[in-house]
Design a protein around this motif. Structure first.
Motif, PDB file in Angstrom:
ATOM      1  N   UNK A  40      -1.094  -5.897   7.871  1.00  0.00           N
ATOM      2  CA  UNK A  40      -0.662  -4.630   8.451  1.00  0.00           C
ATOM      3  C   UNK A  40       0.196  -3.925   7.393  1.00  0.00           C
ATOM      4  N   UNK A  41      -0.332  -2.849   6.841  1.00  0.00           N
ATOM      5  CA  UNK A  41       0.346  -2.199   5.716  1.00  0.00           C
ATOM      6  C   UNK A  41       1.732  -1.679   6.090  1.00  0.00           C
ATOM      7  N   UNK A  42       1.894  -1.252   7.341  1.00  0.00           N
ATOM      8  CA  UNK A  42       3.221  -0.769   7.731  1.00  0.00           C
ATOM      9  C   UNK A  42       4.217  -1.927   7.824  1.00  0.00           C
ATOM     10  N   UNK A  43       3.743  -3.099   8.262  1.00  0.00           N
ATOM     11  CA  UNK A  43       4.611  -4.274   8.299  1.00  0.00           C
ATOM     12  C   UNK A  43       5.022  -4.680   6.894  1.00  0.00           C
ATOM     13  N   UNK A  44       4.071  -4.683   5.967  1.00  0.00           N
ATOM     14  CA  UNK A  44       4.374  -5.030   4.579  1.00  0.00           C
ATOM     15  C   UNK A  44       5.418  -4.073   3.997  1.00  0.00           C
TER      16      UNK A  44
ATOM     17  N   UNK B 153       0.805  -1.222   0.000  1.00  0.00           N
ATOM     18  CA  UNK B 153       0.000   0.000   0.000  1.00  0.00           C
ATOM     19  C   UNK B 153       0.837   1.271   0.000  1.00  0.00           C
ATOM     20  N   UNK B 154       1.881   1.335   0.842  1.00  0.00           N
ATOM     21  CA  UNK B 154       2.568   2.607   1.028  1.00  0.00           C
ATOM     22  C   UNK B 154       3.960   2.389   1.613  1.00  0.00           C
ATOM     23  N   UNK B 155       4.982   2.585   0.804  1.00  0.00           N
ATOM     24  CA  UNK B 155       6.360   2.421   1.272  1.00  0.00           C
ATOM     25  C   UNK B 155       6.725   3.402   2.379  1.00  0.00           C
ATOM     26  N   UNK B 156       6.021   4.526   2.442  1.00  0.00           N
ATOM     27  CA  UNK B 156       6.326   5.533   3.452  1.00  0.00           C
ATOM     28  C   UNK B 156       6.046   5.037   4.874  1.00  0.00           C
ATOM     29  N   UNK B 157       5.336   3.922   4.987  1.00  0.00           N
ATOM     30  CA  UNK B 157       5.025   3.371   6.298  1.00  0.00           C
ATOM     31  C   UNK B 157       6.135   2.465   6.836  1.00  0.00           C
TER      32      UNK B 157
ATOM     33  N   UNK C  12       7.696  -2.343   5.649  1.00  0.00           N
ATOM     34  CA  UNK C  12       8.999  -2.588   6.266  1.00  0.00           C
ATOM     35  C   UNK C  12       9.661  -3.834   5.708  1.00  0.00           C
ATOM     36  N   UNK C  13       8.880  -4.875   5.459  1.00  0.00           N
ATOM     37  CA  UNK C  13       9.441  -6.106   4.886  1.00  0.00           C
ATOM     38  C   UNK C  13      10.125  -5.816   3.560  1.00  0.00           C
ATOM     39  N   UNK C  14       9.510  -4.973   2.768  1.00  0.00           N
ATOM     40  CA  UNK C  14      10.080  -4.636   1.457  1.00  0.00           C
ATOM     41  C   UNK C  14      11.259  -3.678   1.593  1.00  0.00           C
ATOM     42  N   UNK C  15      11.035  -2.539   2.252  1.00  0.00           N
ATOM     43  CA  UNK C  15      12.021  -1.455   2.247  1.00  0.00           C
ATOM     44  C   UNK C  15      13.156  -1.651   3.242  1.00  0.00           C
ATOM     45  N   UNK C  16      12.863  -2.281   4.383  1.00  0.00           N
ATOM     46  CA  UNK C  16      13.876  -2.415   5.440  1.00  0.00           C
ATOM     47  C   UNK C  16      14.576  -3.773   5.433  1.00  0.00           C
ATOM     48  N   UNK C  17      13.858  -4.804   5.009  1.00  0.00           N
ATOM     49  CA  UNK C  17      14.419  -6.156   5.097  1.00  0.00           C
ATOM     50  C   UNK C  17      14.596  -6.837   3.741  1.00  0.00           C
ATOM     51  N   UNK C  18      14.207  -6.145   2.660  1.00  0.00           N
ATOM     52  CA  UNK C  18      14.453  -6.671   1.320  1.00  0.00           C
ATOM     53  C   UNK C  18      13.710  -7.951   0.990  1.00  0.00           C
TER      54      UNK C  18
END
Length: 423
Positions: free
Chosen positions: A85-89, A10-14, A91-97
């Motif tokens: 949880x959109x913020x978890x999703x 939904x939103x990478x900013x999260x 973080x999985x992409x942007x923070x943990x690859x």
């Protein structure tokens, strides 16, 4: 900025918000953290591709972190549109690859598009919550089957479906029933479901349970957990069952046991935890009080017959509170459905506490490691988790809680392993 893995979120900013919440959950997942640290050194999943269809929550994120630390290439799709949880999703992409396909509230087409996206990488192993990913593999994505060596299923509903597939000779690879370990179903299902289901009902309705009649459909481990927690809060608990042994168990635990048609007339709150369909039907809705609340804590949104509810109502659904929809009947009764009939503890709340999921996901992580070493010796079908894994998770959990247990003396061990001693 490094190139991001494939995703639909939904939103990478999260991402930063999600990372903080994932790290918060990690504080209560000490067993999984130990496993992650070992995986980072030993790299048991080097070169291994895993596709997962699971609830995209902070706890699941920590399982993904453990597998990634072990070298796995991951693709995660959501197993429930309301639990994401959109913020978890993010973080999985942007923070943990980690490649993630999950958006809160996605429709049915989007749900299956995400499952298919996770399968596009031709995984070696699959993790499922409810068997939808495995079902997709065996129906519309059969071209991916040759790459799959095995997988794990973490829900009661999913294991039921897998056993039927195996019975019919349809299951093409080994699946391990992680759900059936003691450290999963005894704790996750009972303590996790018991607490998180009531938490969701409180968040959605702010109702007081003390003095009310709570009807629990199903007295498996989930039903036991919900019933005991509701009783502890002062509710009068009624249990409905189709299994005579479980019904007897409920009665011996002090609960009133009734058929649903009788319970429908006296219940204030109804909670379904059966894994079956149409547990609450039109004849039950017709008998219910004004203001009756009903919620489903089974995996799929089939336990409450929403079509029949909609046909019975003359008005609604009308969203009156967080994840609370009101249906008005012709005689003026207001019936309240929570989380659209989906898994309420994840649709209206955050799911199980991380300390409980620590054991479930430790089981999952260690079983995945075992599966990568033993898949060639396993026939297609449903397999149990080796008891050694289950006991190791329990041992580690006790250790992190600062608790110790006794050890058999040589004489005790010899006695237990001998048939020659008399009384």
């Amino acid at each position: 900025m490094a190139e991001l893995p494939k995703n639909d979120i939904a939103d990478l900013a999260l991402a930063q918000q999600g990372k903080a919440r994932i790290e918060w959950a990690d504080r209560s997942m000490s067993v999984l953290r130990q496993i992650r640290d070992r995986f980072a050194v030993e790299r048991p999943f080097e070169g291994v591709k895993i596709a997962a269809c699971m609830h995209v929550t902070t706890e699941t994120a920590n399982l993904m972190r453990a597998l990634a630390a072990g070298g796995a290439q991951l693709a995660l799709a959501a197993s429930n549109p309301l639990s994401t949880q959109d913020d978890t999703a993010a973080a999985l992409v942007a923070e943990y690859g980690i490649s993630t396909f999950a958006r809160n509230g996605v429709d049915r087409d989007g749900y299956y598009a995400h499952i298919n996206a996770a399968l596009d990488g031709a995984p070696h192993y699959v993790f499922d919550d409810g068997c939808d990913l495995v079902n997709t593999l065996h129906t519309t994505r059969t071209e991916v089957l040759p790459s799959v060596r095995g997988g794990c299923e973490e829900t009661t509903t999913g294991v039921i479906r897998l056993r039927q597939m195996s019975k019919d000779g349809a299951l093409r690879f080994p699946m391990v029933a992680v759900n059936d370990t003691d450290t999963k179903h005894m704790f996750d299902n009972r303590y996790g479901t018991g607490q998180s289901t009531l938490d969701a009902i409180f968040r959605a309705t702010n109702t007081l349970l003390a003095g009310k009649t709570v009807v629990v459909a199903g007295y498996g481990y989930c039903g036991r957990g919900v019933s005991s927690r509701a009783k502890g809060l002062g509710a009068n608990v009624v249990v409905t069952e189709i299994d005579p042994t479980k019904a007897l168990d409920a009665a011996m635990d002090g609960f009133r046991v009734l058929p649903m048609i009788e319970a429908a007339a006296i219940g204030d709150v109804f909670i379904t935890v059966t894994g079956n369909r149409d547990v609450l039907r039109r004849e039950h809705f017709e008998a219910m009080k004004d203001g009756a609340i009903f919620a489903n804590s089974g995996h799929f949104d089939i336990e409450i017959d929403i079509k029949a509810l909609t046909e019975l109502a003359v008005a609604g659904p009308r969203r009156v509170r967080h994840q609370t929809d009101e249906y008005m009947t012709a005689d003026g009764r207001r019936l309240l459905l929570l989380a659209e009939g989906r898994l309420v503890n994840l649709g209206a709340a955050e799911g199980h506490p991380a300390a409980v999921m620590d054991m479930s996901f430790a089981d999952q992580a260690l079983t995945a490691e075992w599966l990568t070493k033993n898949w060639q010796s396993l026939a297609p079908g449903v397999h149990d988790v080796p008891i050694e894994i289950d006991k190791e998770v329990a041992r580690l959990k006790l250790e992190t809680m600062g608790l110790a247990i006794d050890v058999l003396t040589p004489a005790q061990e010899e006695y237990l392993n001998s048939w020659e001693h008399g009384s």
